[in-house]
Design a protein around this motif. Structure first.
Motif, PDB file in Angstrom:
ATOM      1  N   GLU A  10       0.837  -1.192   0.000  1.00 39.59           N
ATOM      2  CA  GLU A  10       0.000   0.000   0.000  1.00 39.59           C
ATOM      3  C   GLU A  10       0.876   1.248   0.000  1.00 39.59           C
ATOM      4  O   GLU A  10       0.596   2.219  -0.688  1.00 39.59           O
ATOM      5  N   LYS A  11       1.942   1.229   0.752  1.00 39.58           N
ATOM      6  CA  LYS A  11       2.872   2.355   0.830  1.00 39.58           C
ATOM      7  C   LYS A  11       3.523   2.609  -0.531  1.00 39.58           C
ATOM      8  O   LYS A  11       3.637   3.743  -0.962  1.00 39.58           O
ATOM      9  N   SER A  13       2.324   1.813  -3.542  1.00 41.78           N
ATOM     10  CA  SER A  13       1.354   2.346  -4.496  1.00 41.78           C
ATOM     11  C   SER A  13       1.046   3.805  -4.192  1.00 41.78           C
ATOM     12  O   SER A  13       0.828   4.597  -5.104  1.00 41.78           O
ATOM     13  N   THR A  14       1.035   4.179  -2.917  1.00 40.46           N
ATOM     14  CA  THR A  14       0.825   5.572  -2.550  1.00 40.46           C
ATOM     15  C   THR A  14       1.986   6.432  -3.032  1.00 40.46           C
ATOM     16  O   THR A  14       1.780   7.534  -3.544  1.00 40.46           O
ATOM     17  N   ASN A  15       3.211   5.921  -2.869  1.00 38.64           N
ATOM     18  CA  ASN A  15       4.382   6.671  -3.345  1.00 38.64           C
ATOM     19  C   ASN A  15       4.360   6.832  -4.861  1.00 38.64           C
ATOM     20  O   ASN A  15       4.705   7.883  -5.380  1.00 38.64           O
ATOM     21  N   ALA A  18       1.733   9.438  -5.690  1.00 38.57           N
ATOM     22  CA  ALA A  18       2.228  10.779  -5.366  1.00 38.57           C
ATOM     23  C   ALA A  18       3.245  11.245  -6.408  1.00 38.57           C
ATOM     24  O   ALA A  18       3.227  12.412  -6.818  1.00 38.57           O
ATOM     25  N   GLU A 124      -2.714  13.388  -0.115  1.00 39.60           N
ATOM     26  CA  GLU A 124      -3.415  12.311   0.581  1.00 39.60           C
ATOM     27  C   GLU A 124      -4.690  12.805   1.263  1.00 39.60           C
ATOM     28  O   GLU A 124      -5.698  12.106   1.286  1.00 39.60           O
ATOM     29  N   ARG A 127      -7.466  12.944  -1.213  1.00 37.91           N
ATOM     30  CA  ARG A 127      -7.962  11.594  -1.507  1.00 37.91           C
ATOM     31  C   ARG A 127      -8.863  11.089  -0.390  1.00 37.91           C
ATOM     32  O   ARG A 127      -9.827  10.382  -0.646  1.00 37.91           O
ATOM     33  N   GLU A 128      -8.570  11.444   0.850  1.00 33.60           N
ATOM     34  CA  GLU A 128      -9.430  11.058   1.975  1.00 33.60           C
ATOM     35  C   GLU A 128     -10.754  11.814   1.926  1.00 33.60           C
ATOM     36  O   GLU A 128     -11.806  11.268   2.232  1.00 33.60           O
TER      37      GLU A 128
END
Length: 134
Positions: A10-11, A13-15, A18, A124, A127-128
């Motif tokens: 998950e980290k 894919s977030t990177n 971004a 982020e 996105r939340e």
């Protein structure tokens, strides 16, 4: 003391999201800054193009200043959402002018989508606030 575990995939894919957002936003920022600066310094091609669309020549510099301020706000992480909102308004005006002048409007529309897509991928909290899936 509380332990928090983060799923490594998950980290990653977030990177990646971004990074993609920063690239998209960076390209948008470069174009917006170029357009704004050309209007502010009254570059002849920018003035002629704006006049052909019906803008009074004496107002082109003011339009450039508004775009420059909006873009600077978009660059700053704390004010990026405000900048995106202002850029959206600017592009809405561009679409209205293009419709009135009988010109294609897809560039301004797609550009607006890219401005928000870049911000969405790099922010982020946004996105939340606006989740695309639950």
């Amino acid at each position: 003391m509380e332990a928090t575990f983060v799923n490594p995939t998950e980290k990653k894919s977030t990177n990646k999201a971004a990074l993609a957002g920063k690239i998209i936003s960076g390209l948008c920022i470069l174009f917006l800054l170029f357009d704004a600066i050309m209007k502010v310094i009254k570059e002849s091609h920018s003035i002629e193009g704006s006049a052909q669309l019906g803008w009074p020549v004496d107002q082109v510099q003011n339009i450039g200043i508004a775009l420059l301020i909006s873009t600077i706000l978009y660059i700053i992480p704390r004010t990026a959402i405000l900048g995106a909102i202002l850029i959206t308004g600017y592009l809405g005006g561009a679409i209205a002018i293009m419709v009135r002048a009988g010109q294609p409007l897809y560039f301004a529309a797609v550009f607006g989508i890219l401005v928000w897509a870049g911000l969405y991928l790099r922010d982020e909290k946004l996105r939340e606030l606006i989740p695309l899936k639950k």
